[in-house]
Scaffold this active site. Structure first.
Site, PDB file in Angstrom:
ATOM      1  N   GLN A 175      11.436  -1.081  -6.384  1.00 32.77           N
ATOM      2  CA  GLN A 175      10.559  -0.010  -6.860  1.00 32.77           C
ATOM      3  C   GLN A 175      10.926   1.343  -6.271  1.00 32.77           C
ATOM      4  OE1 GLN A 175       7.006  -2.335  -5.718  1.00 32.77           O
ATOM      5  NE2 GLN A 175       6.234  -1.835  -7.748  1.00 32.77           N
ATOM      6  N   SER A 216       0.814  -1.225   0.000  1.00 28.34           N
ATOM      7  CA  SER A 216       0.000   0.000   0.000  1.00 28.34           C
ATOM      8  C   SER A 216       0.841   1.266   0.000  1.00 28.34           C
ATOM      9  CB  SER A 216      -0.943   0.019   1.217  1.00 28.34           C
ATOM     10  OG  SER A 216      -1.897  -1.006   1.125  1.00 28.34           O
ATOM     11  N   GLU A 266      12.067  -2.761   7.651  1.00 27.62           N
ATOM     12  CA  GLU A 266      11.089  -3.420   8.521  1.00 27.62           C
ATOM     13  C   GLU A 266      11.829  -4.274   9.550  1.00 27.62           C
ATOM     14  OE1 GLU A 266       8.156  -5.639   6.359  1.00 27.62           O
ATOM     15  OE2 GLU A 266       7.804  -4.008   4.931  1.00 27.62           O
ATOM     16  N   SER A 298      -0.972  -6.468  -6.650  1.00 33.74           N
ATOM     17  CA  SER A 298       0.467  -6.397  -6.392  1.00 33.74           C
ATOM     18  C   SER A 298       0.944  -7.602  -5.588  1.00 33.74           C
ATOM     19  CB  SER A 298       0.798  -5.099  -5.651  1.00 33.74           C
ATOM     20  OG  SER A 298       2.178  -4.974  -5.450  1.00 33.74           O
ATOM     21  N   PRO A 339      12.426   7.363  -8.817  1.00 33.36           N
ATOM     22  CA  PRO A 339      11.715   8.553  -8.342  1.00 33.36           C
ATOM     23  C   PRO A 339      10.211   8.300  -8.315  1.00 33.36           C
ATOM     24  CG  PRO A 339      12.459   8.866 -10.612  1.00 33.36           C
ATOM     25  CD  PRO A 339      13.080   7.578 -10.124  1.00 33.36           C
ATOM     26  N   VAL A 340       9.479   9.151  -7.616  1.00 33.56           N
ATOM     27  CA  VAL A 340       8.023   9.008  -7.529  1.00 33.56           C
ATOM     28  C   VAL A 340       7.423   9.075  -8.932  1.00 33.56           C
ATOM     29  CG1 VAL A 340       5.905  10.021  -6.620  1.00 33.56           C
ATOM     30  CG2 VAL A 340       7.976  10.033  -5.231  1.00 33.56           C
ATOM     31  N   ARG A 374       3.340 -10.245  -7.630  1.00 32.54           N
ATOM     32  CA  ARG A 374       4.719 -10.275  -7.134  1.00 32.54           C
ATOM     33  C   ARG A 374       4.960 -11.412  -6.137  1.00 32.54           C
ATOM     34  NH1 ARG A 374       7.600  -5.571  -8.253  1.00 32.54           N
ATOM     35  NH2 ARG A 374       8.894  -5.780  -6.399  1.00 32.54           N
TER      36      ARG A 374
END
Length: 355
Positions: free
Chosen positions: A285, A77, A97, A189, A289-290, A193
């Site tokens: 990912q 998300s 994480e 996703s 860049p955004v 993936r």
């Protein structure tokens, strides 16, 4: 002659006494120093002090009352993008994480839900107060020591926000960022993936959307209950309008603005920048860049029977502002910077990743 002998004996006794007193005092000081050293780990769990590599004279003091930041949401998300953008800020450190934090929180939740287990713990003197104190110390130790020191520390373990209410209780000055994304995109996703998530059947869009609905409902409800301590951020809007949403976010966190948050990809792997894990699925990912590449990749991939029942399978879509029947949806127009980033990526010979 006898008088002189007595005088010599008296001097000898004084010397021996002085040496003995000096030795005993020194021994006592050594013992006191050792006791202090042994007690240090106990104190550090309540009041941790780390020093930066740049300036050893400037300590960072950490305790349960500091303004911790927790980022969460259903996996896939945008939680990794959010933490990478925050990590680019020179005053913030999130890091990878931990994987430990949501598990220990789930265990605590299990103890609380079981009346029999709670009774046994209370009988053993392991009261809620004891557990809360232990959880504070444990979680703080993990957050502080799994990365570099910083003025603002944040944790990104997506499912930790299933325990948002409890975290807000034991860390009274913490703030929470709930990443929200179109559940159809999140589930596509996960499946495309092959991201393993406990309880999600990756062979079934219907099952994954049902589980997505349950998870986001739990977190979103707690976020609303936390009021001004929790900010929901829609992944699509963050991607389309990064400056607007990062300014909103930093104001919410009371952190000064810094342009670096708009260019996180330039700080990956650099000292004081963005540290990425080799095993996290989003790493390939967020090195970019955004951009808007991933927004609508789910369109045309969801089975027709699931599309037909979407409003029933995932009622949280409508509650979060998504049209369950829009296929494709209209999320909005991107900012010029984002359009430019996307065009450059599309011209790149690199093979795009599914999302």
């Amino acid at each position: 002659m006898i008088g002189k002998l007595k005088q010599n004996l008296l001097v000898a006794c004084l010397v021996i006494s002085s040496v003995t007193v000096f030795y005993l005092c020194r021994h006592a000081m050594d013992c006191h120093h050792r006791i202090e050293e042994r007690s240090q780990p106990l104190l550090s769990s309540l009041h941790a002090t780390l020093r930066t590599g740049q300036n050893l004279s400037t300590p960072f003091i950490y305790n349960k009352d500091m303004p911790l930041i927790f980022i969460g949401g259903v996996p896939r998300s945008g939680t990794t993008l959010m933490r990478a953008m925050l990590d680019a800020h020179p005053d913030v450190r999130c890091g990878e994480e931990t994987r430990v934090i949501p598990r220990i929180l789930a265990m605590k939740q299990m103890w609380s839900r079981s009346g029999r287990e709670k009774m046994r713990l209370d009988e053993a003197g392991v009261t809620d107060e004891v557990l809360d104190s232990a959880m504070q110390a444990f979680l703080l130790e993990i957050i502080v020591k799994h990365g570099e020191p910083a003025n603002y520390l944040c944790n990104k373990d997506p499912f930790a926000l299933k325990s948002l209410t409890y975290l807000a209780k034991i860390f009274p000055h913490a703030k929470f960022i709930l990443m929200v994304r179109d559940g159809r995109a999140s589930v596509h996703s996960m499946i495309s993936r092959k991201v393993t998530i406990a309880g999600f059947d990756l062979s079934s869009y219907r099952d994954c959307l049902t589980k997505w609905n349950r998870a986001i409902e739990t977190m979103y409800t707690q976020c609303l209950e936390a009021a001004d301590k929790c900010l929901p951020v829609h992944y699509e809007q963050l991607v389309l309008h990064p400056e607007k949403w990062m300014r909103t976010l930093l104001r919410f966190l009371n952190i000064p603005w810094n342009d670096a948050v708009l260019h996180h990809e330039e700080l990956i792997g650099k000292a004081g920048g963005v540290s990425l894990s080799k095993v996290e699925r989003s790493t390939d990912q967020v090195i970019k860049p955004v951009n808007v590449e991933a927004l609508s990749k789910w369109v045309g991939k969801i089975p027709l029977d699931v599309q037909r029942d979407m409003a029933v399978i995932a009622p949280m879509l409508a509650r979060l502002g998504y049209d369950p029947h829009a296929n494709p949806p209209n999320y909005g127009r991107p900012d010029p910077l984002v359009l430019d980033n996307t065009r450059r990526l599309q011209k790149s010979p690199e093979k795009p990743n599914p999302s």
